[in-house]
Design an enzyme around this catalytic site. Structure first.
Site, PDB file in Angstrom:
ATOM      1  N   LYS A  70       0.798  -1.222   0.000  1.00  0.00           N
ATOM      2  CA  LYS A  70       0.000   0.000   0.000  1.00  0.00           C
ATOM      3  C   LYS A  70       0.833   1.277   0.000  1.00  0.00           C
ATOM      4  O   LYS A  70       0.412   2.299  -0.560  1.00  0.00           O
ATOM      5  CB  LYS A  70      -0.957   0.007   1.199  1.00  0.00           C
ATOM      6  N   ASP A 106     -10.159   2.380   1.697  1.00  0.00           N
ATOM      7  CA  ASP A 106     -10.203   1.932   3.097  1.00  0.00           C
ATOM      8  C   ASP A 106     -10.673   3.073   3.998  1.00  0.00           C
ATOM      9  O   ASP A 106     -11.494   2.890   4.897  1.00  0.00           O
ATOM     10  CB  ASP A 106      -8.823   1.460   3.567  1.00  0.00           C
ATOM     11  N   SER A 132       0.708  -0.094  12.502  1.00  0.00           N
ATOM     12  CA  SER A 132       1.243   1.160  11.959  1.00  0.00           C
ATOM     13  C   SER A 132       1.458   1.101  10.454  1.00  0.00           C
ATOM     14  O   SER A 132       2.139   1.949   9.895  1.00  0.00           O
ATOM     15  CB  SER A 132       2.584   1.497  12.645  1.00  0.00           C
ATOM     16  N   GLY A 133       0.878   0.108   9.770  1.00  0.00           N
ATOM     17  CA  GLY A 133       1.037  -0.026   8.327  1.00  0.00           C
ATOM     18  C   GLY A 133       0.046   0.810   7.540  1.00  0.00           C
ATOM     19  O   GLY A 133      -0.575   1.745   8.058  1.00  0.00           O
ATOM     20  N   GLY A 134      -0.118   0.463   6.264  1.00  0.00           N
ATOM     21  CA  GLY A 134      -0.972   1.248   5.386  1.00  0.00           C
ATOM     22  C   GLY A 134      -2.417   1.299   5.827  1.00  0.00           C
ATOM     23  O   GLY A 134      -3.056   2.353   5.793  1.00  0.00           O
ATOM     24  N   MET A 135      -2.970   0.169   6.246  1.00  0.00           N
ATOM     25  CA  MET A 135      -4.362   0.158   6.708  1.00  0.00           C
ATOM     26  C   MET A 135      -4.497   0.924   8.012  1.00  0.00           C
ATOM     27  O   MET A 135      -5.509   1.611   8.243  1.00  0.00           O
ATOM     28  CB  MET A 135      -4.842  -1.281   6.884  1.00  0.00           C
TER      29      MET A 135
END
Length: 275
Positions: A70, A106, A132-135
């Site tokens: 992402k 999202d 703490s990622g894209g989502m």
């Protein structure tokens, strides 16, 4: 009779580290339902740049992106929609005559679910978001834009966790400690079917018991260990199955220009989630 495929059929696709069947079944169901000359297929890749180059070169109309692509995809695109630019995370690419524009559906889905589930007023609620990622970015920005101010980003990666917390005006912590917020959100693979932590809880039982609302972004299985526990405790729950259906519906509109009815989206999601 099977829907015919020809040289004019528009191809859409997804890229994920661990491809699933939801998107393929969801989109193809609606193409059939609405009589659209489209086909959807899921892929993975070890060469993201080449894969996105293929989207451009082959005229693939749309491409959905999941972990871990992402954020990494952004450098290969021509333009970002505001929904993706602010978050710096892309889950949808639309190809218009070779011009690749990135979106984040999202964020749209999460913001909608916070409203429809009547999550307690942000001014009186605290939250912990694990991940703490894209989502996680999409969820954190949706919380910020809904008015939440008292929030903690719980992440083992200090650099990414602090950066996300800072961008939204929240705090970062590496460990949960004695926090017992009213809203819990899991945006990690904990509880995901087929993963190493499929049977694990993203939050301890006592923290779940003290919460009012539990939100697990994991979509498969539709009822994760965290959601099962929260449901048994009588908590308000928001599931990843709800997120994936709403965001996929928004992707469908971006790819085709056609908006299915709520009933069609519901039936497509049921079909896509069936064993």
């Amino acid at each position: 009779m099977p829907r015919p495929i020809s040289k004019d059929t528009q191809l859409c696709m997804s890229l994920a580290g661990r491809p699933g069947n939801f998107g393929t079944r969801f989109h193809n169901f609606l193409y059939e339902e609405l009589g659209l000359d489209y086909l959807y297929k899921a892929f993975t890749t070890s060469d993201l740049g080449a894969a996105i180059g293929g989207v451009r070169a082959l005229g693939i109309r749309g491409c959905a992106l999941s972990m871990p692509f992402k954020e990494a995809c952004i450098g290969f695109l021509d333009e970002l929609d505001l929904s993706a630019a602010v978050i710096e995370s892309v889950n949808t690419i639309v190809n218009t005559d070779g011009w690749l524009r990135g979106y984040n559906t999202d964020y749209i889905a999460v913001a909608s679910l916070l409203r429809s589930h009547a999550v307690p007023p942000a001014s009186s609620s605290s939250f912990v978001l694990r991940g703490s990622g894209g989502m996680a970015k999409a969820v954190a920005f949706a919380l910020r834009d809904a008015g939440f101010r008292d929030g903690v980003i719980l992440a083992r990666n200090q650099e990414k966790g602090e950066a996300l917390a800072r961008s939204c005006g929240f705090r970062w912590q590496g460990e949960l400690g004695n926090l017992q917020p009213s809203l819990l959100i899991n945006v990690t693979p904990i509880g995901m079917a087929g993963g190493a932590e499929a049977d694990d809880l993203a939050f301890p039982p006592d923290v779940v018991a003290a919460a009012e609302t539990v939100f697990d972004v994991v979509a498969l299985p539709p009822e994760t260990p965290l959601i099962r526990l929260a449901g048994a405790e009588g908590k308000r729950v928001i599931t990843g199955a709800e997120v994936i259906a709403l965001q996929a519906a928004e992707q469908f509109v971006l790819y085709t220009g056609v908006r299915p009815s709520d009933e069609q989206v519901r039936r497509a999601a049921e079909y896509a989630s069936a064993p």
